[in-house]
Motif scaffolding. Structure first.
Motif, PDB file in Angstrom:
ATOM      1  N   ASN A 116       0.843  -1.194   0.000  1.00  0.00           N
ATOM      2  CA  ASN A 116       0.000   0.000   0.000  1.00  0.00           C
ATOM      3  C   ASN A 116       0.879   1.245   0.000  1.00  0.00           C
ATOM      4  O   ASN A 116       1.804   1.353   0.811  1.00  0.00           O
ATOM      5  CB  ASN A 116      -0.894   0.013   1.241  1.00  0.00           C
ATOM      6  N   GLU A 132      -3.126  -0.073  -3.630  1.00  0.00           N
ATOM      7  CA  GLU A 132      -2.626  -1.356  -3.131  1.00  0.00           C
ATOM      8  C   GLU A 132      -2.145  -2.190  -4.311  1.00  0.00           C
ATOM      9  O   GLU A 132      -2.941  -2.616  -5.151  1.00  0.00           O
ATOM     10  CB  GLU A 132      -3.724  -2.105  -2.374  1.00  0.00           C
ATOM     11  N   GLN A 165      -8.314   5.528  -5.320  1.00  0.00           N
ATOM     12  CA  GLN A 165      -8.075   4.428  -4.382  1.00  0.00           C
ATOM     13  C   GLN A 165      -8.451   3.124  -5.079  1.00  0.00           C
ATOM     14  O   GLN A 165      -9.615   2.867  -5.365  1.00  0.00           O
ATOM     15  CB  GLN A 165      -8.900   4.608  -3.111  1.00  0.00           C
ATOM     16  N   GLU A 166      -7.438   2.306  -5.341  1.00  0.00           N
ATOM     17  CA  GLU A 166      -7.661   1.121  -6.160  1.00  0.00           C
ATOM     18  C   GLU A 166      -6.574   0.093  -5.905  1.00  0.00           C
ATOM     19  O   GLU A 166      -5.553   0.387  -5.285  1.00  0.00           O
ATOM     20  CB  GLU A 166      -7.634   1.507  -7.645  1.00  0.00           C
ATOM     21  N   THR A 167      -6.827  -1.107  -6.379  1.00  0.00           N
ATOM     22  CA  THR A 167      -5.752  -2.094  -6.438  1.00  0.00           C
ATOM     23  C   THR A 167      -5.017  -1.900  -7.758  1.00  0.00           C
ATOM     24  O   THR A 167      -5.588  -1.436  -8.744  1.00  0.00           O
ATOM     25  CB  THR A 167      -6.295  -3.537  -6.379  1.00  0.00           C
ATOM     26  N   ARG A 181      -8.869  -2.748  -9.628  1.00  0.00           N
ATOM     27  CA  ARG A 181     -10.262  -2.413  -9.327  1.00  0.00           C
ATOM     28  C   ARG A 181     -10.307  -1.327  -8.262  1.00  0.00           C
ATOM     29  O   ARG A 181      -9.417  -1.221  -7.410  1.00  0.00           O
ATOM     30  CB  ARG A 181     -11.023  -3.650  -8.838  1.00  0.00           C
ATOM     31  N   LYS A 183     -11.327   0.475  -4.896  1.00  0.00           N
ATOM     32  CA  LYS A 183     -11.594  -0.040  -3.555  1.00  0.00           C
ATOM     33  C   LYS A 183     -12.405   0.973  -2.762  1.00  0.00           C
ATOM     34  O   LYS A 183     -12.331   2.178  -2.989  1.00  0.00           O
ATOM     35  CB  LYS A 183     -10.282  -0.329  -2.813  1.00  0.00           C
ATOM     36  N   SER A 184     -13.141   0.467  -1.768  1.00  0.00           N
ATOM     37  CA  SER A 184     -13.913   1.347  -0.897  1.00  0.00           C
ATOM     38  C   SER A 184     -12.988   2.012   0.106  1.00  0.00           C
ATOM     39  O   SER A 184     -11.812   1.675   0.220  1.00  0.00           O
ATOM     40  CB  SER A 184     -14.995   0.547  -0.164  1.00  0.00           C
ATOM     41  N   GLU A 187     -11.550  -1.031   4.924  1.00  0.00           N
ATOM     42  CA  GLU A 187     -11.455  -2.475   4.803  1.00  0.00           C
ATOM     43  C   GLU A 187     -12.437  -3.125   5.776  1.00  0.00           C
ATOM     44  O   GLU A 187     -12.535  -2.724   6.931  1.00  0.00           O
ATOM     45  CB  GLU A 187     -10.032  -2.950   5.135  1.00  0.00           C
TER      46      GLU A 187
END
Length: 395
Positions: A116, A132, A165-167, A181, A183-184, A187
């Protein structure tokens, strides 16, 4: 249904231009999970589902227990964050290997790292938006992926572009990350009880009993070995940084002496690993084979130059060191008569160098030794050749 431990830390050492530094990496928690199936997407250029024609599901790992260790935000590392991250994963790998809980082979998936990364302006209290990067599968890639992502985010922020904010996916071949994708914001680990397992409440006595059975910590082992081998802290750190310590120890266990073991793993084999962009332990050569190779050198059959050719054969899958040497016809020319014949030819071809040696300028012997080594395709003992050259020319 809770993390099995939390609020820990691991001190790691890393190198900077100013010297060796120690950084404390905080650990938020460690919790148990079960591994899932693995999807392989076939038909796309990127190996991802977009553009794939087929998706294969491998459930062989499903249900295998694993532990996820989550660090706290690593603040203060600055430009050295990639080195700190690599040092942390390396130290964690060494610790887990010492505890014998895993072979921690990143290339085989038994140790995985999700990195991250977020940036924030100096003086800003709030963390920046993070990304991430998933399943980075080597120590080298941990450092490279984080450095790339830091540079990518810095360029976007400098241009006034918001970070998503994503992978992201790391591509070892191109050295870049690509979007995965979104991400919210938070976690949700969704801890829940395992109905087939009763709660475990270890007593203080049991914990102390287990603690007393733990193996020697990696840091203490390194200090002990450094003293046993008679090398400096910097030399030992070179062994550790190269990921060669366990390989060197295994080679010593197979009969090679410490100096020779370090020479091969930190020299020729480290160069090969670097050229191939892999970790040392991923090379197709074992500690036993390196020890056998050194045995051939010590027996006088090979010199280091010929041994490097044997390494070529072993890495190419041609067999064990002795078999490779046999099949390639590699052996030091030990027959003095054959060497003298080559020496006389070298003297005849370079009379000026020969005369300088006769006049007492023995440094000129290097030219003749080089000619003999070339004529024998490196299969002569250079020290013996020099000795015979000087004898032949009256020195």
């Amino acid at each position: 249904d809770e993390p099995i431990c939390f609020d820990g830390y691991l001190d790691v050492d890393y190198e900077t231009p100013e010297g060796r530094q120690t950084f404390r990496v905080g650990i938020e928690r460690a919790h148990m999970e079960e591994d899932t199936g693995k999807l392989t997407h076939v038909g796309s250029d990127t190996g991802r589902i977009h553009g794939a024609t087929t998706s294969l599901l491998d459930v062989n790992r499903a249900g295998v227990p694993l532990i996820e260790i989550v660090t706290k935000p690593i603040e203060g590392a600055g430009e050295h964050a990639p080195e700190v991250a690599r040092a942390y994963v390396t130290a964690l790998r060494d610790l887990l290997r010492a505890l014998n809980v895993s072979d921690v082979r990143m290339d085989q998936g038994s140790l995985r790292c999700d990195a991250n990364v977020s940036l924030r302006p100096i003086g800003q209290a709030e963390f920046g938006t993070r990304t991430e990067t998933k399943n980075v599968n080597s120590l080298r890639s941990v450092e490279r992926a984080i450095r790339y992502e830091m540079q990518r985010q810095a360029a976007l922020l400098t241009d006034g572009t918001a970070i998503i904010q994503e992978t992201r996916h790391w591509h070892e071949d191109t050295g870049v990350t690509t979007s995965g994708r979104v991400k919210s914001d938070a976690e949700d680990y969704r801890y829940f009880p395992e109905p087939d397992l009763v709660p475990v409440a270890p007593s203080a006595e049991w914990i102390e009993q287990l603690r007393s059975q733990l193996p020697e910590p990696p840091a203490e082992r390194s200090k002990r070995l450094r003293e046993e081998w008679g090398i400096s802290e910097k030399e030992m750190q070179s062994v550790i940084n190269a990921g060669a310590l366990d390989l060197v120890l295994a080679t010593i266990a197979e009969g090679a002496d410490p100096a020779a073991s370090r020479k091969w793993w930190l020299g020729e084999l480290a160069r090969r690993a670097n050229d191939e962009g892999v970790e040392l332990e991923s090379l197709a050569i074992t500690a036993q084979q390196v020890a056998d190779l050194e045995g051939l050198v010590q027996s006088g059959r090979l010199n280091d130059k010929l041994a490097r050719q044997v390494i070529d054969g072993v890495l190419a899958g041609e067999g064990e060191p002795a078999a490779v040497a046999d099949s390639r016809g590699l052996q030091i020319v030990s027959d003095d008569s054959a060497l003298l014949e080559a020496i006389k030819a070298a003297i005849e071809a370079d009379p000026d160098a020969a005369q300088k040696i006769r006049d007492g300028k023995v440094a000129a012997a290097g030219a003749l030794v080089g000619s003999v080594m070339k004529a024998t395709k490196g299969q002569a003992d250079a020290a013996r050749v020099r000795e015979l050259v000087l004898q032949e020319l009256g020195q």
